[in-house]
Design a protein around this motif. Sequence first.
Motif, PDB file in Angstrom:
ATOM      1  N   GLN A  12       4.522 -34.437  -2.672  1.00 48.55           N
ATOM      2  CA  GLN A  12       3.240 -34.426  -2.397  1.00 48.55           C
ATOM      3  C   GLN A  12       2.776 -32.766  -2.434  1.00 48.55           C
ATOM      4  OE1 GLN A  12       0.591 -36.355  -2.817  1.00 48.55           O
ATOM      5  NE2 GLN A  12      -0.701 -34.603  -2.057  1.00 48.55           N
ATOM      6  N   GLU A  13       3.884 -32.173  -1.710  1.00 47.70           N
ATOM      7  CA  GLU A  13       3.583 -30.703  -1.245  1.00 47.70           C
ATOM      8  C   GLU A  13       3.716 -29.901  -2.508  1.00 47.70           C
ATOM      9  OE1 GLU A  13       5.228 -29.286   2.333  1.00 47.70           O
ATOM     10  OE2 GLU A  13       5.349 -31.001   3.150  1.00 47.70           O
ATOM     11  N   VAL A  14       4.345 -30.268  -3.410  1.00 52.52           N
ATOM     12  CA  VAL A  14       4.257 -29.487  -4.884  1.00 52.52           C
ATOM     13  C   VAL A  14       2.923 -29.612  -5.479  1.00 52.52           C
ATOM     14  CG1 VAL A  14       5.420 -29.602  -7.236  1.00 52.52           C
ATOM     15  CG2 VAL A  14       6.820 -30.114  -5.200  1.00 52.52           C
ATOM     16  N   HIS A  15       2.748 -31.040  -5.337  1.00 52.40           N
ATOM     17  CA  HIS A  15       1.173 -31.286  -5.916  1.00 52.40           C
ATOM     18  C   HIS A  15       0.160 -30.290  -5.346  1.00 52.40           C
ATOM     19  CE1 HIS A  15      -3.011 -33.073  -5.911  1.00 52.40           C
ATOM     20  NE2 HIS A  15      -2.629 -33.236  -7.140  1.00 52.40           N
TER      21      HIS A  15
ATOM     22  N   ARG B 186       3.379 -25.297 -14.478  1.00 52.41           N
ATOM     23  CA  ARG B 186       3.775 -23.792 -14.631  1.00 52.41           C
ATOM     24  C   ARG B 186       2.351 -23.038 -14.685  1.00 52.41           C
ATOM     25  NH1 ARG B 186       7.933 -22.031 -18.941  1.00 52.41           N
ATOM     26  NH2 ARG B 186       9.380 -22.984 -17.498  1.00 52.41           N
ATOM     27  N   TYR B 187       2.138 -22.241 -13.660  1.00 49.38           N
ATOM     28  CA  TYR B 187       0.938 -21.442 -13.831  1.00 49.38           C
ATOM     29  C   TYR B 187       1.775 -19.815 -13.241  1.00 49.38           C
ATOM     30  CZ  TYR B 187      -2.307 -25.414 -13.675  1.00 49.38           C
ATOM     31  OH  TYR B 187      -3.101 -26.490 -13.722  1.00 49.38           O
ATOM     32  N   LYS B 188       1.495 -19.009 -14.150  1.00 52.94           N
ATOM     33  CA  LYS B 188       2.256 -17.722 -14.120  1.00 52.94           C
ATOM     34  C   LYS B 188       1.950 -17.143 -12.603  1.00 52.94           C
ATOM     35  CE  LYS B 188       3.891 -13.912 -16.786  1.00 52.94           C
ATOM     36  NZ  LYS B 188       3.536 -13.055 -17.891  1.00 52.94           N
ATOM     37  N   ALA B 189       0.332 -17.244 -12.340  1.00 56.62           N
ATOM     38  CA  ALA B 189      -0.074 -16.775 -11.091  1.00 56.62           C
ATOM     39  C   ALA B 189       0.642 -17.222  -9.687  1.00 56.62           C
ATOM     40  CB  ALA B 189      -1.240 -16.852 -11.203  1.00 56.62           C
ATOM     41  N   LEU B 190       1.254 -18.331  -9.998  1.00 59.86           N
ATOM     42  CA  LEU B 190       1.876 -18.878  -8.536  1.00 59.86           C
ATOM     43  C   LEU B 190       3.255 -18.804  -8.430  1.00 59.86           C
ATOM     44  CD1 LEU B 190       0.076 -22.337  -8.705  1.00 59.86           C
ATOM     45  CD2 LEU B 190      -0.902 -20.359  -7.818  1.00 59.86           C
TER      46      LEU B 190
ATOM     47  N   ASN C 212       3.881 -30.726 -18.267  1.00 55.57           N
ATOM     48  CA  ASN C 212       2.932 -30.303 -18.878  1.00 55.57           C
ATOM     49  C   ASN C 212       1.847 -29.985 -17.504  1.00 55.57           C
ATOM     50  OD1 ASN C 212       0.898 -32.589 -18.309  1.00 55.57           O
ATOM     51  ND2 ASN C 212       2.148 -33.353 -20.141  1.00 55.57           N
ATOM     52  N   GLU C 213       0.652 -29.288 -17.937  1.00 55.00           N
ATOM     53  CA  GLU C 213       0.069 -28.656 -16.505  1.00 55.00           C
ATOM     54  C   GLU C 213      -1.312 -29.916 -16.348  1.00 55.00           C
ATOM     55  OE1 GLU C 213       1.395 -26.669 -18.897  1.00 55.00           O
ATOM     56  OE2 GLU C 213       2.667 -26.427 -17.063  1.00 55.00           O
ATOM     57  N   ASP C 214      -0.757 -31.373 -16.553  1.00 59.79           N
ATOM     58  CA  ASP C 214      -1.526 -32.193 -15.822  1.00 59.79           C
ATOM     59  C   ASP C 214      -0.670 -32.937 -15.073  1.00 59.79           C
ATOM     60  OD1 ASP C 214      -3.853 -31.880 -17.717  1.00 59.79           O
ATOM     61  OD2 ASP C 214      -2.817 -32.692 -19.480  1.00 59.79           O
ATOM     62  N   GLY C 215       0.725 -32.683 -15.084  1.00 62.89           N
ATOM     63  CA  GLY C 215       1.441 -33.381 -14.036  1.00 62.89           C
ATOM     64  C   GLY C 215       1.501 -32.881 -12.545  1.00 62.89           C
ATOM     65  N   ILE C 216       2.652 -33.139 -11.885  1.00 61.59           N
ATOM     66  CA  ILE C 216       2.872 -32.598 -10.683  1.00 61.59           C
ATOM     67  C   ILE C 216       3.357 -31.302 -10.814  1.00 61.59           C
ATOM     68  CG2 ILE C 216       4.207 -32.955  -8.578  1.00 61.59           C
ATOM     69  CD1 ILE C 216       2.318 -35.418  -8.795  1.00 61.59           C
TER      70      ILE C 216
ATOM     71  N   PHE D 200       8.112 -23.157 -11.334  1.00 63.00           N
ATOM     72  CA  PHE D 200       8.124 -21.770 -10.888  1.00 63.00           C
ATOM     73  C   PHE D 200       9.711 -21.124 -11.364  1.00 63.00           C
ATOM     74  CE2 PHE D 200       6.398 -24.783  -7.861  1.00 63.00           C
ATOM     75  CZ  PHE D 200       4.986 -23.975  -7.409  1.00 63.00           C
ATOM     76  N   PRO D 201       9.643 -20.874 -12.581  1.00 62.73           N
ATOM     77  CA  PRO D 201      11.005 -20.385 -13.102  1.00 62.73           C
ATOM     78  C   PRO D 201      11.596 -19.060 -12.556  1.00 62.73           C
ATOM     79  CG  PRO D 201       9.364 -20.110 -14.734  1.00 62.73           C
ATOM     80  CD  PRO D 201       8.838 -21.040 -13.643  1.00 62.73           C
ATOM     81  N   LYS D 202      10.769 -18.266 -12.018  1.00 59.57           N
ATOM     82  CA  LYS D 202      11.318 -17.194 -11.344  1.00 59.57           C
ATOM     83  C   LYS D 202      11.815 -17.211 -10.181  1.00 59.57           C
ATOM     84  CE  LYS D 202       8.772 -13.244 -11.296  1.00 59.57           C
ATOM     85  NZ  LYS D 202       7.624 -12.387 -11.300  1.00 59.57           N
TER      86      LYS D 202
END
Lengths: 235, 235
Positions: B106-109, B229-233, B222-226, B182-184
């Motif tokens: 939930q916190e990841v979401h 990958r958003y580079k800004a985050l 993908n970017e609809d799941g929990i 969050f790969p980095k």
Amino acid sequence: MHYQLYYWPTIQGRGEYVRLTLEEAGCGYTDVARSGNGTGAMMKLMAVGKGTPPFAPPFLKAGKRVIGQTANILLYLGSRHGLAPKAEAGKLWLHQLQLTISDLVQEVHDTHHPLGSSLYYEEQKAAAKKRSDEFWKERVPKYLGYFEELLAANGGIYVTGRRLTYVDLSLFQIVEGLRYAFPKRMKAFESEIPGLVGLHDRVAARPNIKAYLASDRRIAFNEDGIFRRYKALDG
Amino acid sequence: MHYQLYYWPTIQGRGEYVRLTLEEAGCGYTDVARSGNGTGAMMKLMAVGKGTPPFAPPFLKAGKRVIGQTANILLYLGSRHGLAPKAEAGKLWLHQLQLTISDLVQEVHDTHHPLGSSLYYEEQKAAAKKRSDEFWKERVPKYLGYFEELLAANGGIYVTGRRLTYVDLSLFQIVEGLRYAFPKRMKAFESEIPGLVGLHDRVAARPNIKAYLASDRRIAFNEDGIFRRYKALDG
């Protein structure tokens, strides 16, 4: 069996769902952190080593066992003390409802701490306002509408039928908490959930709950708990 | 028993913890919403009336029973299929760990939807950045540190000992997901959790899981799941 409940000593918080169940069932228990031992004993049990250390309070000590996670504690207590079915299907169904309430409780918490629980409310007021608006527009109607419909489908007395369960106690607490935290918004919303308001009143009138609520074992709502009254978030 | 899993057809999401358990156990199951019936059948089962309608997907149909809430589904499946202890104490302890993972999920979401799930990410980017910073500073070390210590205390193979459980499968998914989203940040953090990285690799190498991950039954992140990958985050 005399239980030990471990939870933060100054708030209702997630511990309250356990307290309500212990009180209704007439269980003997010590609210450890409130009883002079302080929170030191609680922290000690959370240290990872041998055994089953909980990640966070509340947790319950039952003999040698230590059981954590609110809904898991209620799963353990419920069928032992007449507040849940004994057969597996009914037991898991009730637990499923409690897990849905846990999700709602987390979302209540996020109304005042959307940017994280390590930051003060004052550091996230604008975000909290937006999250609170979304919560009342989308989430409260969805969650409470679900329980209102379930209650009606099962006869209108308690949420799974004529017998009280720990889920009813939790729904009582949700109504109480929303009334405390969001008095204006909740007042406007209550006409949508007449069944849950009636359930709330039935729970409040039960002798053990009534006695508990009037006692000093019931901690008052305050702005350190899950349900916090911040005027800026109430509409 | 042939199971029917009901979950959104295009994301891993919370359904993935159930899929991993069904796959590892070698259970026969239909991923209903992905198999041509669309999501209509899923919605129908969620309608409140008689029975036990779930609040939200995922839910599992097992014969006539409908079981909702991810952790509750795993509680049901685990001891039936050798992925959890059969005795009550061990069963509840494992479930408690899974509920802690649910809280983490939930916190990841909330890292990408801190202001509410009905708003687009693009409407809450600044808040998402703050929440992500807090998540990596406070929450990831706390959650993963807890599981890392537990794993070490229990011998370092799987989190409760030498036998694999559904909690290990879920921890595999947490490591996978954090690496994706969050790969980095995750790359910099992994030296703190060598045990969990090893556990991840052991799970990935299990024949049933390996076959599943290589199949088209495994939906890509993908970017609809929990885990998004958003580079800004990502730092």
